[in-house]
Design an enzyme around this catalytic site. Sequence first.
Site, PDB file in Angstrom:
ATOM      1  N   LYS A   6       2.080  -3.580   7.301  1.00 67.18           N
ATOM      2  CA  LYS A   6       2.363  -3.781   5.866  1.00 67.18           C
ATOM      3  C   LYS A   6       3.832  -3.472   5.574  1.00 67.18           C
ATOM      4  CE  LYS A   6      -0.193  -4.635   2.919  1.00 67.18           C
ATOM      5  NZ  LYS A   6      -0.643  -5.950   2.351  1.00 67.18           N
ATOM      6  N   TYR A  44      -1.869  -0.489  11.001  1.00 66.51           N
ATOM      7  CA  TYR A  44      -2.049  -1.196   9.719  1.00 66.51           C
ATOM      8  C   TYR A  44      -0.851  -0.969   8.806  1.00 66.51           C
ATOM      9  CZ  TYR A  44      -3.393  -1.600   4.791  1.00 66.51           C
ATOM     10  OH  TYR A  44      -3.391  -1.874   3.440  1.00 66.51           O
ATOM     11  N   GLU A  68       0.344   3.521   1.862  1.00 71.39           N
ATOM     12  CA  GLU A  68       0.358   3.992   3.256  1.00 71.39           C
ATOM     13  C   GLU A  68       1.686   3.696   3.946  1.00 71.39           C
ATOM     14  OE1 GLU A  68      -3.229   3.410   5.498  1.00 71.39           O
ATOM     15  OE2 GLU A  68      -4.460   3.341   3.694  1.00 71.39           O
ATOM     16  N   THR A  77       0.823  -1.211   0.000  1.00 69.11           N
ATOM     17  CA  THR A  77       0.000   0.000   0.000  1.00 69.11           C
ATOM     18  C   THR A  77       0.859   1.264   0.000  1.00 69.11           C
ATOM     19  OG1 THR A  77      -1.448   1.296   1.446  1.00 69.11           O
ATOM     20  CG2 THR A  77      -0.171  -0.397   2.521  1.00 69.11           C
TER      21      THR A  77
END
Length: 334
Positions: A151, A147, A125, A123
Amino acid sequence: MKKILVTGGAGFIGSAFVRYQLRTYPEVQVVNFDKLTYAGNLDNVKECDPARHTFVQGDIADRAAIQAAMAGCDAVVNFAADTHVDRSIMGATDFIATNCTGVYNICEAARELGTARVLLVSTDEVYGSIREGSFTEQSPQGPRNPYSASKAGGELIALAHHETFGTPVIITRGSNTYGPYQYPEKVMPLFITNLIDGEQVPLYQGGEHNVRDWLWVDDHASGVDTALRQGTPGQVYNVAGGNERENIVLTHKLLELCGRDASFIRLVKDRPGHDFRYSIDASKLRGLGWTPQMPWDEGVAQTAAWYRDNEWWWRKIKTGEFLEYYRKQYADRK
Ligand code: NAD
Ligand code: TYD
């Protein structure tokens, strides 16, 4: 590539990728390995031809199970993850088990079996928030919530596996994805289904100016496919929608599409550590021939229409566990 293992293929983007493989490559067989967490849903793949699509229920955090499913596959494409930032703030144990240990297990199984390609879907992010400009693949990781940290951890484990053992790992970092079959905890399907039901939408305070870059789900699937087939092991590829919008702009668009006015906006307490803006540069993937196809206005209109026309899909989700989660997440969020 004849046989691909897709992990997390009963989720939102994974199921779109499964459908994309089956319609684009007539010779491909897909094995779909999914734990069926609250976000996994076999309705998402019910149209897939059983002669070419085999479903296996299993957990990537279970090393023996994932290795058994990978045997005989030319490639593994991992979508399996715990994915919702707000849930990770409530507790991230499952996020670490799946997004870190699960990814390690996939790398170890690939090393053992000699799997030719290991594509890990990650991601944007992992870069964290950016006020101006866009992150490139050279930018350092800077995750700011549980989260995205999980990742980023999975990515580091996999890239180190590539360096140490030569495991043919490729990573994609996609931006915020939208379209049909998205679990209604994420902002777009949550807001659309609330508005269909005549309920207010909980817009995070301060979220008015927060920016996300929206990527149509099939464009995400084709981006992952391009990286899988044309990418180089050890490399990372950004997959950007190129549609940056403030949350307030998105919210007004959804109000308009659902025939509601601004009184349906409920400003609620902000998400802790809410990332202000995500922005990535996808020149590297575009250099391999990928271009996103869906214009934002049309994609958002198609998404709203899909939820309007497919209540059978989401009404049964917005019961039981979902309502319990919704109450915990939003009830005291004044
Ligand atoms: P999703 O939550 O809709 O689906 C996740 C799927 O993974 C579900 O089917 C679930 O059952 C399965 N799963 C979870 N834990 C598992 C485990 N331990 N073993 C096997 N299966 C498991 O997620 P999504 O939105 O489709 O995201 C897919 C991937 O894309 C994730 O890796 C996510 O980090 C990444 N991603 C998502 C977005 C987005 O906007 N949704 C953007 C960029 C990247
Ligand atoms: P979300 O869909 O959770 O994706 P992510 O956090 O991974 O970007 O949220 C997208 C944006 O919408 C984010 O800025 C937070 C905001 N948001 C709300 O304002 N209200 C909500 O109820 C949710 C779920 C998100």
